[in-house]
Design a protein around this motif. Sequence first.
Motif, mmCIF file in Angstrom:
data_model
loop_
_atom_site.group_PDB
_atom_site.id
_atom_site.type_symbol
_atom_site.label_atom_id
_atom_site.label_comp_id
_atom_site.label_asym_id
_atom_site.label_seq_id
_atom_site.Cartn_x
_atom_site.Cartn_y
_atom_site.Cartn_z
ATOM 1 N N LEU A 288 74.441 25.794 69.890
ATOM 2 C CA LEU A 288 73.510 25.132 70.807
ATOM 3 C C LEU A 288 74.236 24.112 71.683
ATOM 4 O O LEU A 288 73.921 23.963 72.869
ATOM 5 C CB LEU A 288 72.396 24.452 70.011
ATOM 6 C CG LEU A 288 71.423 25.380 69.271
ATOM 7 C CD1 LEU A 288 70.442 24.565 68.437
ATOM 8 C CD2 LEU A 288 70.662 26.267 70.239
ATOM 9 N N ASN A 289 75.212 23.418 71.101
ATOM 10 C CA ASN A 289 75.976 22.438 71.887
ATOM 11 C C ASN A 289 76.814 23.129 72.963
ATOM 12 O O ASN A 289 76.902 22.655 74.102
ATOM 13 C CB ASN A 289 76.894 21.619 70.972
ATOM 14 C CG ASN A 289 76.111 20.695 70.050
ATOM 15 O OD1 ASN A 289 74.976 20.327 70.354
ATOM 16 N ND2 ASN A 289 76.695 20.319 68.931
ATOM 17 N N ALA A 291 76.183 25.820 74.441
ATOM 18 C CA ALA A 291 75.317 26.320 75.513
ATOM 19 C C ALA A 291 75.070 25.255 76.579
ATOM 20 O O ALA A 291 74.750 25.579 77.729
ATOM 21 C CB ALA A 291 73.993 26.796 74.928
ATOM 22 N N GLN A 292 75.213 23.984 76.180
ATOM 23 C CA GLN A 292 74.987 22.879 77.121
ATOM 24 C C GLN A 292 76.239 22.550 77.924
ATOM 25 O O GLN A 292 76.176 21.825 78.910
ATOM 26 C CB GLN A 292 74.532 21.625 76.354
ATOM 27 C CG GLN A 292 73.248 21.792 75.568
ATOM 28 C CD GLN A 292 72.022 21.809 76.456
ATOM 29 O OE1 GLN A 292 72.127 21.575 77.652
ATOM 30 N NE2 GLN A 292 70.863 22.097 75.893
ATOM 31 N N ASN A 307 75.345 33.705 76.481
ATOM 32 C CA ASN A 307 73.898 33.722 76.247
ATOM 33 C C ASN A 307 73.506 34.708 75.147
ATOM 34 O O ASN A 307 72.516 34.498 74.439
ATOM 35 C CB ASN A 307 73.156 34.068 77.541
ATOM 36 C CG ASN A 307 73.245 32.963 78.565
ATOM 37 O OD1 ASN A 307 73.358 31.787 78.211
ATOM 38 N ND2 ASN A 307 73.223 33.317 79.839
ATOM 39 N N LEU A 310 73.879 32.841 72.040
ATOM 40 C CA LEU A 310 72.839 31.807 71.960
ATOM 41 C C LEU A 310 71.499 32.404 71.531
ATOM 42 O O LEU A 310 70.819 31.870 70.639
ATOM 43 C CB LEU A 310 72.694 31.124 73.323
ATOM 44 C CG LEU A 310 71.548 30.109 73.441
ATOM 45 C CD1 LEU A 310 71.756 28.946 72.489
ATOM 46 C CD2 LEU A 310 71.408 29.608 74.872
ATOM 47 N N ARG A 329 65.364 21.882 69.145
ATOM 48 C CA ARG A 329 66.484 22.035 70.079
ATOM 49 C C ARG A 329 66.484 23.430 70.710
ATOM 50 O O ARG A 329 66.767 23.581 71.900
ATOM 51 C CB ARG A 329 67.810 21.790 69.351
ATOM 52 C CG ARG A 329 68.098 20.333 69.034
ATOM 53 C CD ARG A 329 69.547 20.137 68.637
ATOM 54 N NE ARG A 329 70.446 20.517 69.716
ATOM 55 C CZ ARG A 329 71.767 20.612 69.577
ATOM 56 N NH1 ARG A 329 72.332 20.355 68.401
ATOM 57 N NH2 ARG A 329 72.529 20.960 70.591
ATOM 58 N N ASN A 332 63.924 23.491 73.404
ATOM 59 C CA ASN A 332 64.362 22.780 74.610
ATOM 60 C C ASN A 332 65.389 23.605 75.387
ATOM 61 O O ASN A 332 65.389 23.616 76.619
ATOM 62 C CB ASN A 332 64.948 21.422 74.232
ATOM 63 C CG ASN A 332 63.899 20.494 73.639
ATOM 64 O OD1 ASN A 332 62.709 20.645 73.917
ATOM 65 N ND2 ASN A 332 64.311 19.547 72.820
ATOM 66 N N GLN A 333 66.274 24.282 74.649
ATOM 67 C CA GLN A 333 67.274 25.115 75.301
ATOM 68 C C GLN A 333 66.618 26.279 76.045
ATOM 69 O O GLN A 333 66.968 26.597 77.187
ATOM 70 C CB GLN A 333 68.248 25.658 74.252
ATOM 71 C CG GLN A 333 69.384 26.492 74.817
ATOM 72 C CD GLN A 333 70.317 25.685 75.699
ATOM 73 O OE1 GLN A 333 70.792 24.625 75.296
ATOM 74 N NE2 GLN A 333 70.552 26.151 76.920
ATOM 75 N N GLN A 336 65.077 25.412 79.372
ATOM 76 C CA GLN A 336 65.960 25.345 80.539
ATOM 77 C C GLN A 336 66.116 26.703 81.216
ATOM 78 O O GLN A 336 66.417 26.791 82.405
ATOM 79 C CB GLN A 336 67.329 24.818 80.113
ATOM 80 C CG GLN A 336 67.295 23.396 79.560
ATOM 81 C CD GLN A 336 68.658 22.936 79.071
ATOM 82 O OE1 GLN A 336 69.679 23.507 79.405
ATOM 83 N NE2 GLN A 336 68.671 21.893 78.255
#
Length: 986
Positions: A288-289, A291-292, A307, A310, A329, A332-333, A336
């Motif tokens: 997840l980190n 991906a940001q 992706n 992810l 989380r 939230n991802q 986006q």
Amino acid sequence: MPAVSKGDGMRGLAVFISDIRNCKSKEAEIKRINKELANIRSKFKGDKALDGYSKKKYVCKLLFIFLLGHDIDFGHMEAVNLLSSNKYTEKQIGYLFISVLVNSNSELIRLINNAIKNDLSSRNPTFMCLALHCIANVGSREMAEAFAGEIPRILVAGDTMDSVKQSAALCLLRLYKASPDLVLMGEWTSRVVHLLNDQHMGVVTAAISLITCLSSKNPDEFKTCVSLAVSRLSRIVSSASTDLQDYTYYFVPAPWLSCKLLRLLQCYPPPEDGAVKGRLVECLETILNKAQEPPKSKKVQHSNAKNAILFEAISLIIHYDSEPNLLVRACNQLGQFLQHRETNLRYLALESMCTLASSEFSHEAVKTHIETVINALKTERDVSVRQRAADLLYAMCDRSNAKQIVAEMLSYLETADYSIREEMVLKVAILAEKYAVDYSWYVDTILNLIRIAGDYVSEEVWYRVIQIVINRDDVQGYAAKTVFEALQAPACHENMVKVGGYILGEFGNLIAGDPRSSPLVQFNLLHSKFHLCSVPTRALLLSAYIKFINLFPETKATIQEVLRSDSQIRNSDVELQQRAVEYLKLSSIASTDVLATVLEEMPPFPERESSILAKLKKKKGPGAVSVELEDGKERGELNGGADRGGEAAIAASNASTPSPSSDLLGLRSAAPVGGPAPSAGSLLVDVFSEAGPAASSTRVNDDGFLSALHAPEAPDSRLAEGPGDADSAPPSAASEDPAPPLPESDELLNKFVCKNNGVLFENQLLQIGIKSEYRQNLGRMYLFYGNKTSVQFVSFTTTVSCPGELQSQLNVQTKPVEPLVEGGAQVQQVINIECLTDFVDAPLLNIKFRYGGALQNITLKLPVTINKFFQPTEMAAADFFQRWKQLSQPQQEAQKIFKASHGMDTEVLKAKLLGLGTALLENVDPNPENYVCAGVIQTKIQQVGCLLRLEPNAQAQPGEQMYRLTLRSSKDTVSQRVCDLLAEQF
């Protein structure tokens, strides 16, 4: 691969292919092919022995001719002879011809198998790979019988080359899919699992495909793969793109292997080993980190690989449904991606969020994206994305946003694609019924639905609105007035006429006092639509007319004149003619009393599963529609009726068998026909009712909540009173003593302190799901026992017991389960609970069954805790602190200071405190970082008020964060117990 020599170019084949391509017509092509076939046949039958090159060339020509669509009935033996060649190209052509042209019934299969065995036993890796590829391509049962025992040995042998291991793993996978009963791993299981530790990434990638397939059918045998998969995933996720250069794809290390590992982990529940689980959580957080992070390349291949990992990680997080931080989380991802320029990403994000919306931990987080989803529904170009947006709105809907979502879906319906209109109509109808707190809003919504999309409103939808109107006294007058106004539109859909005819025929008298809707006006309005309707609708209107004669005697002459007309009594349709004649005769010869008896108002419909929901499930496919019910304080359902068809329901009530999985809280249970309709204020009126005779012995308390636990049972009641009813269990199970509770029982119990739905227990054989509903001092729990194997469970029995003092503190009733659970099937059990006084211990659930002759004996703690009987209480700041000071005696307070086990996420903390059952009081504590709650625990004997204060020190470093939890209540045992339960949640 061996080098191809200069002489392997096969010039004759190239010339033949060129000739075929140069043919000007189909006839010329056939002529050239026939000439070549005659030449090949003569060569094969000639006295002169052909060399390997010539055989290979002619076999290639035959293969090419076959691929052009022509039948080949010779040359097979020559192809088999090529298998014995020591030249790679000749052997390759032989295997290729066999893979394409030889079927499993061929007489040559024995010769082929012998050649394959020779190649497998050779030490030449190239020949071994050719043989394995041929086995996989043919994939017949005969191949599986011949080589299923040999291939695992090659796969795990220490001296087998990596390329051969890859081919062996994929070949074994092909055979297993074709003939699973013949591929028995047995002694090879552990060695195959340990291929996940192989240094060659290609071997691991091939092996994990095999293990994933095997573990989906035999999870118990391959459970050791979980720790190895987590270990391998951790090494990949934590590696840099330079660490795995040969398997790095556009700066993403081993993306295909990562996806396969994450998919394998979805075959199992969360790891029981704390270290393994912690390492897996770290991996998911790292994904997840990453991906940001800013992309390392602008190429689409980089984003696709990133992706893909992810989305697989998010699927695993959703599958586990046990890590609130990760779920939020993930939501939230995905949020986006909802506005990403890539259509595929928007589609996948909407699809994944549909699943997240059903989790108690992430439902609120999903709701924050409602405006974006609504915008997607309106503006997306791709119809499939718009459909996923509609699905997500449906999934995220609850009491707080139901009116907004239903309004938006209705608005979209006017311009929606024809392919999704019917499904949209069903969803709007379900949501309107499910979350209606105002029945007039429900009636308005359904009538508006018929107006906007009448052609797509199925019979189930308008049946349902009629059932609900009949069952609710308080909405009948409003429904009659509204439908009367709707019928005045110049263009009126036929479904609206059906609803109008039924409702005005039953309740037109409620609006007849207004001159604008007098009986004659109502009749003329309905009859003005008569000639435009189909035969079934005309039949319904005739039934409404005879009802009018009973309701409004002054209309008798007018209606009889209509029934007497030639267009009715001489109608070409037999049904309409018979109705007209019979209704005319009935109105002429029957007395007023007889007419009133025959045509009296319809009694309330028995409550069963919503037929709209059943239709949506059928349309979407099994398991595709999930309609979860939350706690009663958040969600409710209208007390609608059974599936009855339009006017036919005027005369008869058809019983149906409800689906056990469709209404997990018993909201469809039957009510006594002709009994009083429930009050408008209670949407959970039927939570504890049972279909059939048991329902008639229940009684409704002041707020409409059924007290089935106190009702005298009918002689054939299906509820088995008390935990030790030996009659409810087969002798074979009853004779065994219950096992002691599992060591992890307390941990499983703590998982359900702040939630009511989820998986209570899971092993390789059995999965136990739970859904429960509580109100005041009563509760109803549904347990779902799922057989994960393909073998029957026999002598399946369950027993709920209350040890020690708990017998006097809780009253528990259980419904027996079926003693036989088929492979892959699920059975359901209902448990009714009454809290007599406060308690500490939990009831014990014992499950006994026989699997493969062996007795399985499992005992768990049933997740019934004192906080389940909380009623939330809203309080102002002054009232809270005044009451806080009143509860100042030392024995009334319980306090704990403890270290935070999870991150201090505000949304997660709020969700857990609300899940506890209390009301979360905003702007009460002077410190905005503190949380205060209030609630009353309802027991039969007394009510116990509770105040809660949670003080986190979020400013501390991670790993050093602490909580101070303070509970004050009017009873010391309650304070201590709630404090102990809640402390385990943070």
